[in-house]
Design a protein around this motif. Structure first.
Motif, PDB file in Angstrom:
ATOM      1  N   UNK C 108     -10.491   6.802  58.657  1.00 36.37           N
ATOM      2  CA  UNK C 108     -10.365   5.844  58.578  1.00 36.37           C
ATOM      3  C   UNK C 108     -11.008   4.994  58.992  1.00 36.37           C
ATOM      4  N   UNK C 111     -14.400   4.730  56.868  1.00 36.68           N
ATOM      5  CA  UNK C 111     -14.094   4.395  55.879  1.00 36.68           C
ATOM      6  C   UNK C 111     -14.712   2.794  56.004  1.00 36.68           C
ATOM      7  N   UNK C 117     -18.297  -5.249  55.071  1.00 31.48           N
ATOM      8  CA  UNK C 117     -17.862  -6.597  55.219  1.00 31.48           C
ATOM      9  C   UNK C 117     -16.407  -6.238  54.609  1.00 31.48           C
ATOM     10  N   UNK C 118     -16.437  -6.023  53.695  1.00 30.08           N
ATOM     11  CA  UNK C 118     -15.461  -5.499  52.797  1.00 30.08           C
ATOM     12  C   UNK C 118     -14.408  -4.923  53.265  1.00 30.08           C
ATOM     13  N   UNK C 121     -10.366  -6.295  55.208  1.00 28.32           N
ATOM     14  CA  UNK C 121      -9.355  -5.619  54.426  1.00 28.32           C
ATOM     15  C   UNK C 121      -8.803  -4.411  54.615  1.00 28.32           C
ATOM     16  N   UNK C 122      -9.497  -3.386  54.702  1.00 31.13           N
ATOM     17  CA  UNK C 122      -8.128  -2.259  55.271  1.00 31.13           C
ATOM     18  C   UNK C 122      -7.955  -2.036  56.545  1.00 31.13           C
ATOM     19  N   UNK C 125      -4.353  -1.363  56.869  1.00 27.53           N
ATOM     20  CA  UNK C 125      -3.682  -0.091  57.134  1.00 27.53           C
ATOM     21  C   UNK C 125      -3.841   0.966  58.307  1.00 27.53           C
ATOM     22  N   UNK C 130      -2.975   5.786  55.196  1.00 26.30           N
ATOM     23  CA  UNK C 130      -2.755   6.683  53.866  1.00 26.30           C
ATOM     24  C   UNK C 130      -3.538   7.884  53.722  1.00 26.30           C
ATOM     25  N   UNK C 131      -4.852   8.474  54.952  1.00 29.84           N
ATOM     26  CA  UNK C 131      -5.603   9.049  54.618  1.00 29.84           C
ATOM     27  C   UNK C 131      -5.085  10.456  54.634  1.00 29.84           C
ATOM     28  N   UNK C 160      -7.009  18.848  49.086  1.00 30.45           N
ATOM     29  CA  UNK C 160      -8.807  18.895  47.363  1.00 30.45           C
ATOM     30  C   UNK C 160      -9.919  19.107  48.835  1.00 30.45           C
ATOM     31  N   UNK C 162     -13.697  17.273  48.837  1.00 30.89           N
ATOM     32  CA  UNK C 162     -15.016  16.473  48.300  1.00 30.89           C
ATOM     33  C   UNK C 162     -16.688  16.412  48.756  1.00 30.89           C
ATOM     34  N   UNK C 170     -26.601  14.582  41.364  1.00 31.72           N
ATOM     35  CA  UNK C 170     -28.125  14.288  40.830  1.00 31.72           C
ATOM     36  C   UNK C 170     -29.054  14.459  41.842  1.00 31.72           C
ATOM     37  N   UNK C 264     -39.156   1.418  58.495  1.00 32.02           N
ATOM     38  CA  UNK C 264     -38.171   2.091  59.285  1.00 32.02           C
ATOM     39  C   UNK C 264     -36.722   2.265  58.632  1.00 32.02           C
ATOM     40  N   UNK C 265     -36.476   2.857  57.865  1.00 37.11           N
ATOM     41  CA  UNK C 265     -35.667   4.372  57.151  1.00 37.11           C
ATOM     42  C   UNK C 265     -35.212   5.287  57.997  1.00 37.11           C
TER      43      UNK C 265
END
Ligand SMILES: Nc1ncnc2c1ncn2[C@@H]1O[C@H](COP(=O)(O)OP(=O)(O)OP(=O)(O)O)[C@@H](O)[C@H]1O
Ligand SMILES: Nc1ncnc2c1ncn2[C@@H]1O[C@H](COP(=O)(O)OP(=O)(O)OP(=O)(O)O)[C@@H](O)[C@H]1O
Ligand SMILES: [Mg+2]
Ligand SMILES: [Mg+2]
Lengths: 306, 228, 306, 228
Positions: C108, C111, C117-118, C121-122, C125, C130-131, C160, C162, C170, C264-265
């Motif tokens: 979590x 994640x 930023x987004x 919101x999580x 939890x 829920x993971x 499962x 992933x 790709x 700078x990568x």
């Protein structure tokens, strides 16, 4: 009056002689001509292939940059009228090109989809959507993303603005480097081409330095000697452009027709065959002709002091 | 026509080929230049059309001082002088016709005049039927005759010939000499370096003898003069 | 016996003469030598720069591929003992290189972090995560990812697996294309270099065809004539390699020292200066020398039939 | 030594230079080849060392049939023949010394022998002091003497000279002739194309006259024979 007319007539006649002579030299020099044309051909194929590659990569980078968008999240407390107002306000920012509304349900669906397998876990939140309504904004020029984002942030009832600052910044930076490297490569390659072609022509003319000396001893002026070499260089350049143009036009035509089958990324799309291939051909012909003439006339100069 | 005063020439490798030459040649003269191998005859000759520049001294040709002559004007000097080079100096990729025509093309003659005059001169030297050959397809003597044809084709005021009969059999040599005499009769100055005792002693003309870069003898109606 | 010895001695003497003669020809031909060396130099700089670029891009692609990992989610119902068992089972798959356990809390956190930023919101939890717990698996060769993933999927208590099938596929595909294009470019470039260099040398030798003919008329055998040209070609190639090697070694040294500041990568890292730059230099020297000799010996052949 | 039977030569451009030549020359002979310009003298000479291949007929040199001679063996044939070319054929970038030395280097002589022998021969032709010059720095006659030096430097069994005195003054010419006679006295065959009536009539030897590609006269102790 009479005199001038006679003079002009003579000059034209001599010009015709120079053209004929330049053309004949192409034949007379046999192996040398083949070697020169071969050098021009190979070099121009190289230049042409790289130009095509670089210009297309550049265009792909443009495409990717154009996909960049700003997401402005609307306060949960905002009412419908306020949402419309926000939209109008965003639209007044000069650099903005399109603004689209996306409800929080649409946002959630998008999120779930974009996360693939893992997204399914979040489907349970459809009842109790924690997301905001949002505006998706595109700018006229991707580079204005940063400015527009900070403008939008100031608007009332905008909770926050997302555009993946870091990613976008890195992308732009990367593209900048890639473009600079590409440009450096092309410039380097073109100069290499100029050097190699004029160098080859120089050697073939050096091999004829004795002949140039003889011409001078027989009373030819420098101009008289230079003209046929000028024509010869022009012809060498043009002859040397034929195969590169054929290769590039046909190769590009094949790629253009088959690119979607060969490579299946959505951001890979070639510049349209027409006019791109033709413009490139013209450029190659121009480079060939100019370098041919230049290399020829420059080289002959050295041997005229007899 | 030609006026040399105190001319010296030292080549870059240090060899002094001319060692103080004073010579005056008038328009219409016929002059032999004789002397042993390496005496400086060719160098003397090359001074006149500026293939070689003197290290010291004054060279005047056609009342022009070659010292002040600008590079740009040199071609115009050379157009008034027909030269038969000792090593022929034919353009190897041009045909016999084109080689001879070149001397007319530089003075921008019309193609019609060029054609007529070139064939005329080739006929004179007996090579009309070889007009389309390139120099490599000719015998030594034939190449020499092409060089002679090119030298006289544009009616120059001065013809300079550096051993023009060195590769020719006596019969052909005499024919060439006849041509030169005829040209001389029309007022053209002729300057000819030669090793042919027979020619010099038969067709008596002014003889300039050069040895070790100096004029050792200058006689009108002279003899070849070197006893064997 | 005597005879053979005398013969060998003579040959050695003559070989020395050929080396001396080949070296002298470099000087005697003055401008021609400069022009040839110039062509070799320019071409090899081009080849060297591209080789360096391509090999580094290739390495970067390798790096990116190595970042690919499989995430195997453990059934929520699995007990601790079973989890250990899963780990052992995974480890027995031959192509697997590392297996790391990651609890659902760690998952979590990761994640949330990765979403920026987004993600905030999580955070709510965290109480009701829920993971699943998961194993992060790396394979020895990235290309084995697909096989390993399907093996892992069969293990009991694995809910499962992933590994971002689509993205990874790709990526691999893109890298494959990029590598093929790169290889094609390099091969094309090397052949161009071979052609251009031998072409230039050919012209300079053509200019000496008369001299070769004279040598034959004076009684020289083909071998006798060929040897000095062999040496000359070798020297031309070596002389022409000096500047390219200097440019590439110093340029690469500069880039290597400054690359982290310039770009700078995290995935941009150059191949180590030592031994890469030296290997590349050796390669360039080799190409120069071989093409020099080859171009020279091939060209002289044509004029030996006198 | 040399044996030609029914030799014809038509050049690719259609010119027939030799028109049925039958000639036999024994080891140790001294032979002049005379004839007008373009008669075929040089072509005749070039047959012998395979610069030119006959269109028809048999050429035997040193008991080898040149018809069956493999390409690989041609250099070994040429090493036994010293040739003075009408156009000298010196290597332009080599010094006089190096040009002459070349003929010894191909037979893999030791550097010491090369040095000694080359300077010896250059002394003979009077060019010892020009050993370090390149051909372009020499006069026509000096170049011709370098060509002569190269032809005789490796003691060939046969010396072929195509107008070796064309660019030389009479005095130097006689010196060269003396050298050739001396070489001939040691058993070397000499074949010399010439236009010099004086030489042929003074040093009497066998004379082969060629005209239009055919032998029109072959006399021992002959005359030049073309009346002027
Ligand atoms: N380009 C040159 N560079 C250096 N020295 C030269 C050059 N041309 C001629 N010489 C030298 O100058 C001297 C005179 O040469 P020149 O060609 O004038 O002689 P020549 O009288 O014409 O002899 P020949 O009868 O043999 O042709 C010779 O010793 C020669 O070696
Ligand atoms: N390489 C060639 N290709 C074509 N024709 C040639 C070639 N060489 C010579 N000829 C022709 O062959 C004929 C004989 O030439 P050759 O050189 O044998 O004459 P020559 O007797 O030596 O004359 P000269 O005394 O002028 O040197 C001439 O008509 C000439 O034009
Ligand atoms: Mg001379
Ligand atoms: Mg001849």
């Amino acid at each position: 009056m009479m005199n001038i007319e006679v003079n002009t007539a003579m000059k034209f006649r001599t010009l015709r002689r120079h053209f004929r002579e330049g053309g004949k030299n192409i034949q007379r020099n046999g192996w040398m001509t083949i070697a020169s044309v071969g050098a021009v051909t190979t070099t121009l194929i190289l230049v042409g292939a790289f130009l095509a590659l670089m210009l297309n990569l550049n265009q792909m980078a443009d495409n990717i940059e154009e996909d960049v968008e700003i997401k402005a999240l609307v306060e949960v407390t905002a009412e419908e009228g306020q949402v419309d107002e926000i939209k109008q306000q965003i639209e007044t920012i000069p650099a903005v090109s399109t603004v689209e509304y996306s409800s929080k349900e649409e946002e959630l669906n998008e999120l779930i989809e974009s996360m693939g397998e893992e997204g399914k876990t979040w489907e349970m939140f459809e009842q109790d959507n924690p997301l905001n309504d949002a505006f998706v904004i595109k700018t006229e020029d991707p580079i204005e993303t940063f400015d527009v984002a900070s403008e939008v942030e100031k608007i009332e009832n905008i909770q926050e603005v997302n555009y993946g600052e870091e990613i976008v910044q890195k992308l732009f930076q990367f593209n900048k480097y890639a473009r600079n490297i590409g440009l450096a490569l092309i410039i380097g390659l073109v100069f290499t081409a100029i050097f190699l072609i004029s160098n080859t022509i120089k050697i073939t003319i050096m091999a004829r330095s004795k002949e140039i000396g003889i011409m001078k001893l027989v009373g030819a002026t420098n101009g008289f000697i230079r003209w046929p070499f000028f024509i010869e260089g022009l012809l060498l350049g043009i002859l040397g452009s034929i195969i590169p143009i054929a290769v590039i036009v046909s190769g590009y035509y094949y790629l253009d027709a088959n690119v979607s089958e060969l490579i299946n990324f959505k951001f890979v799309s070639l510049m349209p065959f027409n006019p791109f291939a033709w413009q490139l051909s013209l450029l190659i012909l121009g480079i060939g002709a100019v370098i041919g003439v230049w290399g020829s006339v420059m080289s002959v100069r050295k041997f005229l002091k007899v | 026509m030609i006026d040399m005063q105190g001319v010296y020439k030292t080549y870059p490798n240090g060899v002094t080929a001319l060692n103080g030459i004073d010579v005056k040649i008038d328009q219409g003269e016929f002059v032999y230049v004789v002397g042993p191998s390496g005496a400086g005859k060719s160098t003397f000759i090359k001074m006149i059309f500026r293939e070689v520049k003197p290290s010291k001294g004054i060279v005047r040709v056609n009342n022009m001082s070659l010292h002040n002559l600008k590079w740009k004007r040199v071609p115009y000097l050379r157009r008034n002088i027909g030269v038969v080079y000792q090593d022929f100096k034919l353009l190897p990729k041009l045909t016999v016709f084109e080689n001879v025509a070149f001397a007319l093309e530089v003075i921008e003659e019309t193609p019609k005049v060029v054609r007529k005059r070139v064939m005329e001169v080739l006929d004179l030297v007996g090579l009309k039927n070889k007009a389309r050959f390139i120099p490599d397809e000719l015998s030594g003597g034939e190449q020499q005759r092409v060089a002679i044809a090119r030298a006289i084709v544009n009616h120059p005021k001065l013809v300079i010939a550096d051993e023009p009969t060195g590769n020719l059999d006596p019969e052909t040599s005499w024919e060439i000499m006849k041509i030169l005499e005829e040209i001389n009769a029309t007022g053209t100055t002729i300057l000819m370096a030669t090793h042919s005792k027979e020619i010099v002693n038969t067709i008596k003309k002014r003889v300039i003898a050069i040895e070790d870069g100096m004029v050792v003898r200058d006689e009108h109606r002279g003899e070849y003069g070197y006893e064997i």
